[in-house]
Design an enzyme around this catalytic site. Structure first.
Site, PDB file in Angstrom:
ATOM      1  N   ASP A 261      -6.637  -6.362  -2.299  1.00  0.00           N
ATOM      2  CA  ASP A 261      -7.361  -6.532  -3.563  1.00  0.00           C
ATOM      3  C   ASP A 261      -6.921  -7.765  -4.351  1.00  0.00           C
ATOM      4  O   ASP A 261      -7.402  -8.001  -5.460  1.00  0.00           O
ATOM      5  CB  ASP A 261      -7.225  -5.273  -4.435  1.00  0.00           C
ATOM      6  CG  ASP A 261      -5.781  -4.850  -4.643  1.00  0.00           C
ATOM      7  OD1 ASP A 261      -4.886  -5.377  -3.948  1.00  0.00           O
ATOM      8  OD2 ASP A 261      -5.544  -3.972  -5.497  1.00  0.00           O
ATOM      9  N   GLU A 344      10.073  -4.946  -2.540  1.00  0.00           N
ATOM     10  CA  GLU A 344      10.294  -6.395  -2.407  1.00  0.00           C
ATOM     11  C   GLU A 344      11.788  -6.692  -2.451  1.00  0.00           C
ATOM     12  O   GLU A 344      12.313  -7.450  -1.627  1.00  0.00           O
ATOM     13  CB  GLU A 344       9.615  -7.161  -3.547  1.00  0.00           C
ATOM     14  CG  GLU A 344       8.105  -6.996  -3.622  1.00  0.00           C
ATOM     15  CD  GLU A 344       7.662  -5.827  -4.470  1.00  0.00           C
ATOM     16  OE1 GLU A 344       8.518  -4.983  -4.847  1.00  0.00           O
ATOM     17  OE2 GLU A 344       6.458  -5.725  -4.780  1.00  0.00           O
TER      18      GLU A 344
END
Ligand SMILES: *[C@@H]1O[C@H](CO)[C@@H](O)[C@H](O)[C@H]1NC(C)=O
Length: 435
Positions: A261, A344
């Site tokens: 997205d 992350e």
């Protein structure tokens, strides 16, 4: 430290203090050598390791017993490090410190997981999920890319573009939109990992129709995580892609995690393609500041601007960095644990990243080349950062001027969300990094 074994990340009692030398932090390795082979095996080893570590307490010297001069070096080491570890463990896992910006104490290494949002220690397995490849093709059917014949790009390193996706109403439109971006990008292999048990044949057809090299795999989230809030979305998918890269022994090219997205400027691809180790750049529309990314001075990354630090050494978005595969292959323990919010950070820790190695991209991190677009509408935030710091000394001046021009966010001296700038998981005053 390449090793065939799955080695724990370091347990670091504390983020480094006033001195900026990250390498001098006290590092205590306490668990190591878990075999990556099978999940149950791994699990058993993990518990065995835990049992051993708790056994350490029994071997602590008690008052009066003293330390025999004949103690081996190994024993001395243990006597020194074990109490330190225990003290640090309790200090930094205390609820007072958890959640406070920069106070997490970094005890969340990839092997030794504290329960977090109901997720237990088994979240830390080595990459070992079954890999279900639905379809793939290394053929590039494009004759022209941008304004040149495909062959003109033959020498470029390949970008492995990893897209986690999941079945929902917007899935096909999002992937279609992304595909028409990727069609303009030469030398790209698209790894699409779908959060579903079975292969979706509609996706097979859709993906092969674009004519770009791709691999479609089914990578369902393990059922035990489905009920957790928040669930570790996209993790099984990215782990499957990491495993695929490992299994294909790919040590050439660049890895990038690109959600379905997001919005990608084509310049992003030229910027990340030359990544030597890890490159980083700002991502637009992230959280409270509508931006997240490195703070750059004199061409070097010195800190991070992100509204959610939470002890993360690398407070960056998944779309905010790229990794060279030759570099990554030196870290066979590469991992992305099932820990929502920390994917992350823990991934970048698992590949031994140091701040001085980061290559800032996008005009020293002043351009936004990727956007975390979402289909909901939100107001443009005001970010509280003194204008005296928004000059030429760092990238933040040009960055905020451009965010203002685009109507994305504005900076204010007096109002708005206080801009947190952090390093090593620790927020500091602006003057510390910017004056
Ligand atoms: C980034 O900043 C450094 C130091 O000021 C400069 O030498 C370099 O040319 C800049 N890079 C880009 C791409 O602007």
């Amino acid at each position: 430290m390449p090793s065939a074994h799955y080695q724990a990340l370091a347990v670091e009692p504390q983020a480094s203090d006033d001195n900026d030398n990250d390498e001098e932090e006290l590092v205590v390795h306490w668990a190591a050598n878990l075999q990556p082979s099978s999940s149950s095996h791994n699990h058993a080893r993990y518990h065995k390791q835990l049992a051993t570590s708790s056994g350490w307490e029994d071997r602590l010297p008690t008052p009066g017993r003293g330390m025999a001069p004949r103690l081996s070096r190994r024993r001395y080491w243990m006597l020194l490090v074990v109490p330190l570890f225990i003290v640090c463990y309790f200090v930094f896992s205390s609820p007072l410190l958890l959640g406070q910006a920069g106070g997490d104490g970094d005890d969340d290494d990839a092997n030794n997981f504290e329960p977090h949002n109901g997720i237990d220690g088994t979240t830390a397995h080595a990459l070992n999920e079954p890999l279900l490849i639905c379809s793939d093709s290394s053929d590039d059917h494009r004759l022209y890319i941008q304004d040149k014949p495909r062959i003109a790009y033959a020498q470029l390193p390949i970008i492995y573009f990893v897209t986690p996706t999941y079945p929902r109403r917007e899935q096909i439109p999002e992937l279609t939109r992304l595909a028409y971006t990727l069609l303009h990008v030469p030398r790209l292999h698209w790894l699409v990992a779908n959060d579903q048990e079975k292969c979706d044949t509609f996706l097979d057809t859709l993906l092969s129709g674009f004519g770009i090299p791709f691999t479609h795999m089914a990578s369902p989230m393990p059922s035990k995580f489905r009920k957790s809030k928040p669930a570790p979305r996209g993790v099984a998918n990215r782990r499957a892609a990491l495993l695929w890269l490992q299994q294909h022994n790919l040590t050439n090219g660049v890895l990038y995690f690109g959600d379905d997205d997001n919005t990608y400027d084509l310049r992003l691809f030229s910027e990340i393609r030359q990544t030597q180790r890890v490159s980083m750049f700002p991502v637009g529309l992230i959280a409270d500041y509508a931006v997240s990314g490195p703070v750059v001075r004199d061409g070097k990354v010195v800190a991070f601007l992100d509204s959610w630090v939470a002890g993360r050494r690398w407070p960056v978005d998944m779309a905010g960095f790229a990794v060279n595969l030759a570099y990554m292959s030196q870290y066979p323990n590469v991992n992305m644990p099932y820990k929502p919010g920390y994917e992350e950070d823990l991934f970048l820790r698992s590949i031994g990243l140091r701040i001085d190695q980061i290559e800032p991209r996008g005009n020293n991190c002043t351009d936004i080349l990727v956007w975390h677009t979402q289909t909901k509408s939100k107001k443009s935030p005001v970010v509280n950062v003194e204008s005296k710091y928004l000059d030429g000394r760092s990238n933040l001046g040009p960055l905020f001027r451009s965010l203002k021009l685009m109507g994305v966010a504005s900076a204010s001296d007096t109002a708005g969300h206080a801009a947190v700038i952090s390093k090593n998981g620790k927020g500091r005053s602006h003057s510390y990094f910017l004056s």
